[in-house]
Design a protein around this motif. Structure first.
Motif, PDB file in Angstrom:
ATOM      1  N   TYR A 149      -5.953   7.420  -3.012  1.00  0.00           N
ATOM      2  CA  TYR A 149      -7.095   7.671  -2.888  1.00  0.00           C
ATOM      3  C   TYR A 149      -8.408   6.665  -3.336  1.00  0.00           C
ATOM      4  O   TYR A 149      -8.448   5.805  -2.482  1.00  0.00           O
ATOM      5  CB  TYR A 149      -7.752   9.081  -2.640  1.00  0.00           C
ATOM      6  CG  TYR A 149      -9.522   9.454  -2.385  1.00  0.00           C
ATOM      7  CD1 TYR A 149      -9.433   9.721  -0.458  1.00  0.00           C
ATOM      8  CD2 TYR A 149     -10.273   9.299  -3.017  1.00  0.00           C
ATOM      9  CE1 TYR A 149     -10.410   9.942  -0.486  1.00  0.00           C
ATOM     10  CE2 TYR A 149     -12.089   9.273  -2.018  1.00  0.00           C
ATOM     11  CZ  TYR A 149     -11.965   9.729  -1.248  1.00  0.00           C
ATOM     12  OH  TYR A 149     -13.279   9.271   0.081  1.00  0.00           O
ATOM     13  N   LEU A 150      -8.002   6.884  -4.669  1.00  0.00           N
ATOM     14  CA  LEU A 150      -8.690   5.752  -5.211  1.00  0.00           C
ATOM     15  C   LEU A 150      -8.359   4.424  -4.566  1.00  0.00           C
ATOM     16  O   LEU A 150      -9.179   3.421  -4.997  1.00  0.00           O
ATOM     17  CB  LEU A 150      -9.199   6.264  -6.516  1.00  0.00           C
ATOM     18  CG  LEU A 150      -9.927   7.340  -6.937  1.00  0.00           C
ATOM     19  CD1 LEU A 150      -9.403   7.593  -8.641  1.00  0.00           C
ATOM     20  CD2 LEU A 150     -11.203   7.267  -7.086  1.00  0.00           C
ATOM     21  N   LYS A 151      -7.550   4.472  -5.156  1.00  0.00           N
ATOM     22  CA  LYS A 151      -6.682   2.801  -4.700  1.00  0.00           C
ATOM     23  C   LYS A 151      -6.919   2.149  -3.253  1.00  0.00           C
ATOM     24  O   LYS A 151      -7.413   1.483  -2.976  1.00  0.00           O
ATOM     25  CB  LYS A 151      -5.387   3.209  -4.574  1.00  0.00           C
ATOM     26  CG  LYS A 151      -4.467   1.557  -4.359  1.00  0.00           C
ATOM     27  CD  LYS A 151      -3.222   2.019  -4.413  1.00  0.00           C
ATOM     28  CE  LYS A 151      -2.315   0.674  -3.853  1.00  0.00           C
ATOM     29  NZ  LYS A 151      -2.422   0.423  -2.212  1.00  0.00           N
ATOM     30  N   ASN A 152      -6.905   3.273  -2.308  1.00  0.00           N
ATOM     31  CA  ASN A 152      -7.479   3.508  -0.653  1.00  0.00           C
ATOM     32  C   ASN A 152      -8.521   2.758  -0.976  1.00  0.00           C
ATOM     33  O   ASN A 152      -9.123   2.439  -0.008  1.00  0.00           O
ATOM     34  CB  ASN A 152      -7.021   4.511   0.185  1.00  0.00           C
ATOM     35  CG  ASN A 152      -5.300   4.343  -0.289  1.00  0.00           C
ATOM     36  OD1 ASN A 152      -4.542   3.134  -0.463  1.00  0.00           O
ATOM     37  ND2 ASN A 152      -4.859   5.357   0.979  1.00  0.00           N
ATOM     38  N   TRP A 153      -9.690   3.460  -1.213  1.00  0.00           N
ATOM     39  CA  TRP A 153     -10.839   3.671  -1.277  1.00  0.00           C
ATOM     40  C   TRP A 153     -11.258   1.684  -2.077  1.00  0.00           C
ATOM     41  O   TRP A 153     -12.145   1.550  -0.831  1.00  0.00           O
ATOM     42  CB  TRP A 153     -11.702   4.508  -1.708  1.00  0.00           C
ATOM     43  CG  TRP A 153     -13.225   4.677  -2.310  1.00  0.00           C
ATOM     44  CD1 TRP A 153     -13.941   4.667  -1.585  1.00  0.00           C
ATOM     45  CD2 TRP A 153     -14.551   3.823  -3.043  1.00  0.00           C
ATOM     46  NE1 TRP A 153     -14.933   3.919  -1.511  1.00  0.00           N
ATOM     47  CE2 TRP A 153     -15.651   3.805  -2.422  1.00  0.00           C
ATOM     48  CE3 TRP A 153     -13.920   3.302  -4.333  1.00  0.00           C
ATOM     49  CZ2 TRP A 153     -16.605   3.167  -3.319  1.00  0.00           C
ATOM     50  CZ3 TRP A 153     -14.560   2.070  -4.991  1.00  0.00           C
ATOM     51  CH2 TRP A 153     -15.958   2.847  -4.836  1.00  0.00           C
ATOM     52  N   HIS A 154     -10.742   2.012  -3.391  1.00  0.00           N
ATOM     53  CA  HIS A 154     -10.674   0.990  -3.075  1.00  0.00           C
ATOM     54  C   HIS A 154     -10.812  -0.780  -2.546  1.00  0.00           C
ATOM     55  O   HIS A 154     -11.430  -1.945  -2.789  1.00  0.00           O
ATOM     56  CB  HIS A 154     -10.083   0.282  -4.920  1.00  0.00           C
ATOM     57  CG  HIS A 154     -10.672  -1.022  -5.171  1.00  0.00           C
ATOM     58  ND1 HIS A 154     -11.871  -1.447  -6.219  1.00  0.00           N
ATOM     59  CD2 HIS A 154      -9.827  -2.122  -5.891  1.00  0.00           C
ATOM     60  CE1 HIS A 154     -11.017  -2.024  -6.903  1.00  0.00           C
ATOM     61  NE2 HIS A 154     -10.259  -3.020  -6.371  1.00  0.00           N
ATOM     62  N   GLU A 155      -9.163  -1.036  -1.479  1.00  0.00           N
ATOM     63  CA  GLU A 155      -8.429  -2.074  -1.187  1.00  0.00           C
ATOM     64  C   GLU A 155      -9.935  -1.714   0.014  1.00  0.00           C
ATOM     65  O   GLU A 155     -10.208  -2.831   0.240  1.00  0.00           O
ATOM     66  CB  GLU A 155      -7.373  -1.574  -0.670  1.00  0.00           C
ATOM     67  CG  GLU A 155      -6.338  -1.904  -1.705  1.00  0.00           C
ATOM     68  CD  GLU A 155      -5.151  -0.918  -1.438  1.00  0.00           C
ATOM     69  OE1 GLU A 155      -4.618  -1.104  -0.335  1.00  0.00           O
ATOM     70  OE2 GLU A 155      -3.896  -1.295  -2.210  1.00  0.00           O
TER      71      GLU A 155
END
Length: 90
Positions: free
Chosen positions: A74-80
């Motif tokens: 989730y954090l990776k997708n948010w960051h991207e």
């Protein structure tokens, strides 16, 4: 469509032992057209977990590695998404 750059992680040392494994400090590598790997200036932390230990202990311990991986995704997708928004604003 752009070709996604190939990356790898060169683990340098263990930062901390964890319930299901350990957290390692590393540097990000980028694959060059020649096939050689180049060290970038990026640093990273990688959590290495044992599937055997997860299967054995998952319901007995407070930490849930499956939920932890979901949170990291989730954090990776948010960051991207945030990076894409910032690039579009420039």
């Amino acid at each position: 469509t752009t070709k996604q750059e190939e990356r790898a992680y060169w683990m340098q040392r263990t930062i901390r032992e964890a319930i299901y494994g350990r957290v390692c400090y590393g540097v990000v590598l980028k694959k060059q057209p020649s096939g050689m790997w180049e060290v970038t200036g990026e640093k990273c932390a990688v959590k290495e977990m044992s599937w055997q230990h997860i299967r054995k202990e998952r319901d007995r311990l407070a930490e849930d590695p499956i939920k932890e991986v979901s949170a990291m995704e989730y954090l990776k997708n948010w960051h991207e998404q945030r990076q894409q928004q910032q690039q579009q604003q420039q």
